[in-house]
Design an enzyme around this catalytic site. Structure first.
Site, PDB file in Angstrom:
ATOM      1  N   ALA A  62     -93.513 -85.963  57.834  1.00 16.38           N
ATOM      2  CA  ALA A  62     -92.253 -85.330  57.455  1.00 16.38           C
ATOM      3  C   ALA A  62     -92.471 -84.573  56.153  1.00 16.38           C
ATOM      4  CB  ALA A  62     -91.200 -86.407  57.260  1.00 16.38           C
ATOM      5  N   GLY A 101     -94.654 -88.842  60.655  1.00 21.35           N
ATOM      6  CA  GLY A 101     -93.936 -88.155  61.733  1.00 21.35           C
ATOM      7  C   GLY A 101     -94.879 -87.378  62.630  1.00 21.35           C
ATOM      8  N   GLU A 104     -96.127 -89.873  65.035  1.00 22.47           N
ATOM      9  CA  GLU A 104     -95.004 -90.240  65.921  1.00 22.47           C
ATOM     10  C   GLU A 104     -94.808 -89.164  66.990  1.00 22.47           C
ATOM     11  OE1 GLU A 104     -92.065 -90.997  62.648  1.00 22.47           O
ATOM     12  OE2 GLU A 104     -91.800 -92.867  63.742  1.00 22.47           O
ATOM     13  N   GLU A 124     -96.217 -94.272  56.104  1.00 24.52           N
ATOM     14  CA  GLU A 124     -94.866 -94.307  55.524  1.00 24.52           C
ATOM     15  C   GLU A 124     -94.689 -95.419  54.496  1.00 24.52           C
ATOM     16  OE1 GLU A 124     -95.530 -93.657  58.625  1.00 24.52           O
ATOM     17  OE2 GLU A 124     -94.116 -92.243  59.503  1.00 24.52           O
TER      18      GLU A 124
HETATM   19  N1  CAA Z   1     -94.567 -83.146  52.721  1.00 27.72           N
HETATM   20  C1  CAA Z   1     -94.514 -82.162  51.818  1.00 27.72           C
HETATM   21  N2  CAA Z   1     -95.590 -81.644  51.205  1.00 27.72           N
HETATM   22  C2  CAA Z   1     -96.785 -82.163  51.523  1.00 27.72           C
HETATM   23  C3  CAA Z   1     -96.920 -83.217  52.456  1.00 27.72           C
HETATM   24  C4  CAA Z   1     -95.737 -83.709  53.083  1.00 27.72           C
HETATM   25  N3  CAA Z   1     -95.770 -84.674  53.995  1.00 27.72           N
HETATM   26  N4  CAA Z   1     -98.232 -83.536  52.559  1.00 27.72           N
HETATM   27  C5  CAA Z   1     -98.896 -82.703  51.734  1.00 27.72           C
HETATM   28  N5  CAA Z   1     -98.024 -81.878  51.108  1.00 27.72           N
HETATM   29  C6  CAA Z   1     -98.359 -80.804  50.172  1.00 27.72           C
HETATM   30  C7  CAA Z   1     -98.966 -81.319  48.876  1.00 27.72           C
HETATM   31  O1  CAA Z   1     -97.942 -81.620  47.942  1.00 27.72           O
HETATM   32  C8  CAA Z   1     -99.812 -80.137  48.449  1.00 27.72           C
HETATM   33  O2  CAA Z   1     -98.939 -79.180  47.875  1.00 27.72           O
HETATM   34  P1  CAA Z   1     -99.401 -78.285  46.632  1.00 27.72           P
HETATM   35  O3  CAA Z   1    -100.601 -77.532  47.118  1.00 27.72           O
HETATM   36  O4  CAA Z   1     -98.201 -77.460  46.345  1.00 27.72           O
HETATM   37  O5  CAA Z   1     -99.730 -79.268  45.563  1.00 27.72           O
HETATM   38  C9  CAA Z   1    -100.317 -79.550  49.755  1.00 27.72           C
HETATM   39  O6  CAA Z   1     -99.415 -80.043  50.763  1.00 27.72           O
HETATM   40  C10 CAA Z   1    -101.723 -79.958  50.126  1.00 27.72           C
HETATM   41  O7  CAA Z   1    -101.805 -81.366  50.051  1.00 27.72           O
HETATM   42  P2  CAA Z   1    -103.080 -82.096  49.407  1.00 27.72           P
HETATM   43  O8  CAA Z   1    -103.406 -81.498  48.082  1.00 27.72           O
HETATM   44  O9  CAA Z   1    -102.800 -83.554  49.472  1.00 27.72           O
HETATM   45  O10 CAA Z   1    -104.224 -81.654  50.461  1.00 27.72           O
HETATM   46  P3  CAA Z   1    -105.393 -82.498  51.095  1.00 27.72           P
HETATM   47  O11 CAA Z   1    -106.079 -81.577  52.016  1.00 27.72           O
HETATM   48  O12 CAA Z   1    -106.164 -83.202  50.047  1.00 27.72           O
HETATM   49  O13 CAA Z   1    -104.686 -83.660  51.970  1.00 27.72           O
HETATM   50  C11 CAA Z   1    -103.174 -84.599  53.568  1.00 27.72           C
HETATM   51  C12 CAA Z   1    -103.920 -83.336  53.092  1.00 27.72           C
HETATM   52  C13 CAA Z   1    -104.171 -85.635  54.086  1.00 27.72           C
HETATM   53  C14 CAA Z   1    -102.255 -84.210  54.685  1.00 27.72           C
HETATM   54  C15 CAA Z   1    -102.403 -85.228  52.391  1.00 27.72           C
HETATM   55  O14 CAA Z   1    -101.625 -84.216  51.776  1.00 27.72           O
HETATM   56  C16 CAA Z   1    -101.452 -86.343  52.754  1.00 27.72           C
HETATM   57  O15 CAA Z   1    -101.880 -87.478  52.902  1.00 27.72           O
HETATM   58  N6  CAA Z   1    -100.139 -86.035  52.871  1.00 27.72           N
HETATM   59  C17 CAA Z   1     -99.102 -87.012  53.062  1.00 27.72           C
HETATM   60  C18 CAA Z   1     -99.066 -87.514  54.463  1.00 27.72           C
HETATM   61  C19 CAA Z   1     -97.965 -88.513  54.650  1.00 27.72           C
HETATM   62  O16 CAA Z   1     -97.774 -89.437  53.895  1.00 27.72           O
HETATM   63  N7  CAA Z   1     -97.212 -88.313  55.739  1.00 27.72           N
HETATM   64  C20 CAA Z   1     -96.159 -89.189  56.071  1.00 27.72           C
HETATM   65  C21 CAA Z   1     -94.906 -88.663  55.544  1.00 27.72           C
HETATM   66  S1  CAA Z   1     -93.589 -89.753  55.904  1.00 27.72           S
HETATM   67  C22 CAA Z   1     -93.136 -89.419  57.475  1.00 27.72           C
HETATM   68  O17 CAA Z   1     -93.729 -88.641  58.120  1.00 27.72           O
HETATM   69  C23 CAA Z   1     -91.965 -90.235  57.993  1.00 27.72           C
HETATM   70  C24 CAA Z   1     -91.073 -89.501  58.901  1.00 27.72           C
HETATM   71  O18 CAA Z   1     -91.416 -88.710  59.723  1.00 27.72           O
HETATM   72  C25 CAA Z   1     -89.651 -89.778  58.876  1.00 27.72           C
END
Ligand code: CAA
Length: 692
Positions: A62, A101, A104, A124
């Site tokens: 998400a 998500g 999912e 999450e």
């Molecule tokens: N939402 C918003 N922004 C996100 C994001 C997310 N889920 N994941 C990454 N970003 C943004 C980061 O803030 C970053 O932005 P900036 O360049 O402006 O700083 C950019 O994307 C790149 O991210 P990284 O620097 O972390 O890049 P990376 O290549 O090292 O890693 C990644 C990529 C593995 C996807 C890592 O960003 C990550 O682990 N992201 C989070 C994933 C996560 O926790 N997802 C679950 C969210 S909760 C959910 O999904 C529940 C639901 O549906 C209801």
């Protein structure tokens, strides 16, 4: 640009999500997907559907920035329901990361083709929430309860091979995952295989003890955290009731958690780390390539740092003047990698490659073709300056020198060199090959190229690298020194080590002040104290409990006794001899001990740190409060679900902190307790460290 596009080739429709940076399921993606799936289902020419992503990754979850804001239609579970309900087979093509998500969504597809390098997970709980769109009930139907709980409550992603073995992936792709998914869909059609809805699979029957054991496991591994336990609740419900009911229950729990203080703190930690590791004005493009590195000094730190480079595939020249120390370092490195092979963490080929990439030597001369050399010798200004000069003499003029120091002034270290612009600090934490934190230190004359290189290198080494300025102890150790001072003062005034440590652990630190001292070695703390005696206040110099404990030969865990005693398994127990030593020390020095409340202990520990953090920010030693939070979360065990010391300060409020600091000043004097100007200004203007 449209977030979701859809193209028909032959009888297969490819729905492609293109929403940089990580294809998060923001409203535009959810709405686009729903529309595309409805169109594909209604379109006679489409017989199978592939959902894929453009860019570096599949859907990484998400959009975390949308959390805490009013939800916008359509909800992700509605989109997933539409996908799963399709009468035409839907295949997910996963590359990069399918997280939260994103996974999912993939679990709602009928089949999953996964790039061999991809990672799949439900992280999450690391954000203080739970999968809210049916992730747990679907995952446990595919992979079983244990795996589903490990992934959801534990928050740990799995690789493609593990996903295949667990039944989460149906096929692996070696190169073009989208093409592989289309071929997979064609095969399904050719074999007359139809849809396979995850929600229609049976949930594994399960004894209540399995859930109880899981609860206990996650209570121990995620102490104090709500989300992992909520994941177990959803798993229990998924087994006990219908699929629809468990999805509705999961959604309800998600809504309850998403606005909780823990979720807010964990979201802050996520973004703080991304801000802190990208310092302003140091673009990665300015970084010089590091193809070969040097490490000078093969003690504990140097050995760990050499392994950091080897683990990242960077060849290392390891220089040490003492033959025995060098041999022991090479043996430690070899043993670590042998152990990694035995535990299945690396292959024998990787072990060999790392061994070949290490050049141990007693000479400086082999450093000549290194791009960057880390000096990691004894923490002594004179010795370090000599070693730095020898390194510089043997290096190419453009090569960089990083000094690994925890306290010393980088500018003074670089002063005698010909090219101080090539010098930076890299403060690794022990054990260097394991600890995530790296404080990179900006010297007054360090060039932007040198600084950008250390930041980029930090990322390559898998570290959380934060740029800080020159200061005694930089950021982390400087703040810790303030907490340590208060902890020793409280021992004199009436507390005992076990009370102080219990309060810090109850707050969420993995260990207390004195447990930490015992682990690091009391001789280390004592030597540090001796080297600064001339700079200590009268009261600090007189506070000699540590001196007495060290004089008794108790050097911490390694000698079986320090503030506590330890058995052969390093199990800790409280030692009445230490309580007695502390009480007698106070008597001798004419101090009347009093009962100190847990609240006072916590306030003095935290406010001493927060106040120092505010001074550090005011002086520009740290550029942003996020930098400080990131340092404390990754190097000092500050509980992540409290967001870091500066985030925590905002929760308490500057006015309250200033009031308590003044209270402690009235007891101990302004030498120890004076509110930092930044805190005073916040208290006056109603400000905070982080924008609300
Ligand atoms: N939402 C918003 N922004 C996100 C994001 C997310 N889920 N994941 C990454 N970003 C943004 C980061 O803030 C970053 O932005 P900036 O360049 O402006 O700083 C950019 O994307 C790149 O991210 P990284 O620097 O972390 O890049 P990376 O290549 O090292 O890693 C990644 C990529 C593995 C996807 C890592 O960003 C990550 O682990 N992201 C989070 C994933 C996560 O926790 N997802 C679950 C969210 S909760 C959910 O999904 C529940 C639901 O549906 C209801």
């Amino acid at each position: 640009m449209q977030a979701v596009t859809s193209t028909l080739s032959g009888n297969i429709r490819a729905i492609v999500i293109d929403h940089p940076p990580v294809n998060a399921t923001s409203q535009a993606v959810r709405a686009g997907l729903l529309q595309a799936i409805e169109q594909a289902v209604g379109d006679d020419e489409t017989q199978a559907i592939v959902i894929a992503c453009a860019g570096a990754t599949f859907v990484a979850g998400a959009d975390i920035k949308e959390f805490g804001k009013p939800p916008l239609d359509p909800h992700l579970s509605e989109v997933i329901h539409a996908i799963e309900s399709s009468a035409k087979p839907v295949v997910a093509a996963i590359h990069g990361s399918a997280l939260g998500g994103g996974l999912e969504l993939a679990l709602g597809c009928h089949y999953r083709v996964v790039d061999a390098q991809a990672r799949l997970g439900l992280p999450e709980s690391t954000l203080g929430i739970i999968p809210g769109a049916g992730g747990i009930p679907r995952l446990l139907r595919l992979a079983g309860i244990d795996k589903a709980l490990d992934m959801a409550a534990g928050g740990k992603p799995i690789g493609a091979a593990e996903a295949l073995e667990a039944g989460v992936a149906d096929a692996l792709a070696q190169d073009d995952v989208r093409a592989a998914a289309i071929a997979f869909a064609q095969r399904l059609l050719a074999q007359g295989q139809g849809v396979r809805r995850t929600r229609e699979l049976p949930a594994q029957a399960c004894e209540p003890q399995v859930f109880e054991a899981a609860r206990a496991r996650f209570q121990a591994s995620h102490r104090g955290q709500l989300a992992p336990q909520a994941c177990v609740d959803v798993a229990v419900r998924s087994v006990a009731s219908s699929f629809e009911d468990s999805v509705a229950y999961g959604r309800e729990r998600f809504r309850e958690l998403v606005t909780s203080p823990q979720a807010q703190a964990l979201r802050h930690a996520f973004f703080a780390e991304r801000v802190a590791t990208k310092p302003a004005g140091l673009p990665a493009e300015d970084a010089a390539p590091v193809r070969k590195a040097g490490v000078v000094g093969a003690g504990t730190m140097g050995t760990g740092i050499a392994m950091c480079f080897l683990n990242a595939g960077i060849p290392v020249v390891l220089v040490e003047q003492n033959e025995k120390v060098l041999a022991s370092s090479v043996e430690t490195i070899g043993k670590t990698y042998r152990n990694d092979v035995a535990k299945g963490r690396i292959t024998e080929a990787t072990q060999r490659a790392r061994g070949d990439a290490l050049t141990p030597t007693l000479q400086y001369e082999p450093l000549r073709d290194c791009d960057l050399v880390v000096e990691a010798v004894f923490e002594d200004m004179g010795i370090k300056r000599q070693v730095l000069a020898s390194i510089e003499e043997n290096l190419r003029p453009d090569a960089l020198i990083a000094t690994n120091t925890s306290f010393l002034d980088i500018d003074a270290l670089a002063a005698g060199l010909r090219r101080p612009e090539n010098v930076v600090g890299m403060h690794f934490f022990s054990p260097a090959h394991i600890m995530k934190l790296l404080e990179n230190v900006r010297g007054a004359r360090s060039s932007p190229r040198a600084l950008a290189t250390t930041q980029a290198l930090g990322k390559r080494l898998g570290k959380v690298a934060v740029m800080v300025g020159v200061s005694d102890g930089f950021v982390g150790n400087r703040m810790l020194a303030r907490r340590t001072r208060e902890c020793y003062f409280m021992l004199e005034e009436g507390a005992l080590p076990e009370q102080v440590d219990r309060v810090l652990c109850e707050f969420g630190f993995p260990m207390g002040q004195f447990q930490l001292n015992d682990l690091a070695g009391l001789d280390v703390a004592w030597r540090n104290r001796q080297s600064r005696l001339d700079r200590l206040s009268e009261r600090e110099a007189a506070c000699n409990i540590l001196d007495e404990i060290v004089a008794a030969g108790r050097l911490g865990q390694k000698t079986g006794a320090g503030f506590y005693t330890y058995d052969a398994q390093r199990k800790r127990s409280v030692d009445p001899a230490i309580s007695e030593l502390i009480v007698r020390n106070a008597e001798r020095r004419g101090i009347t001990r009093r009962a100190i409340s847990d609240d006072e202990i916590l306030e003095r520990c935290l406010y001493a740190m927060i106040n120092e953090g505010a001074l550090i920010l005011g002086e520009g030693v740290a550029s942003r409060p996020e930098d400080i939070d990131t340092i404390w979360l990754n190097g000092y065990g500050f509980p992540r679900w409290r967001g870091g010391p500066m985030f925590h300060a905002d929760q308490i409020g500057a006015a309250r902190i200033c009031e308590r600091i003044r209270h402690y000043a009235s007891q101990a004097g302004e030498l120890y307790w004076t509110p930092a100007p930044l805190l005073l200004a916040q208290a006056r203007d109603g400000g905070a460290f982080h924008a609300r």
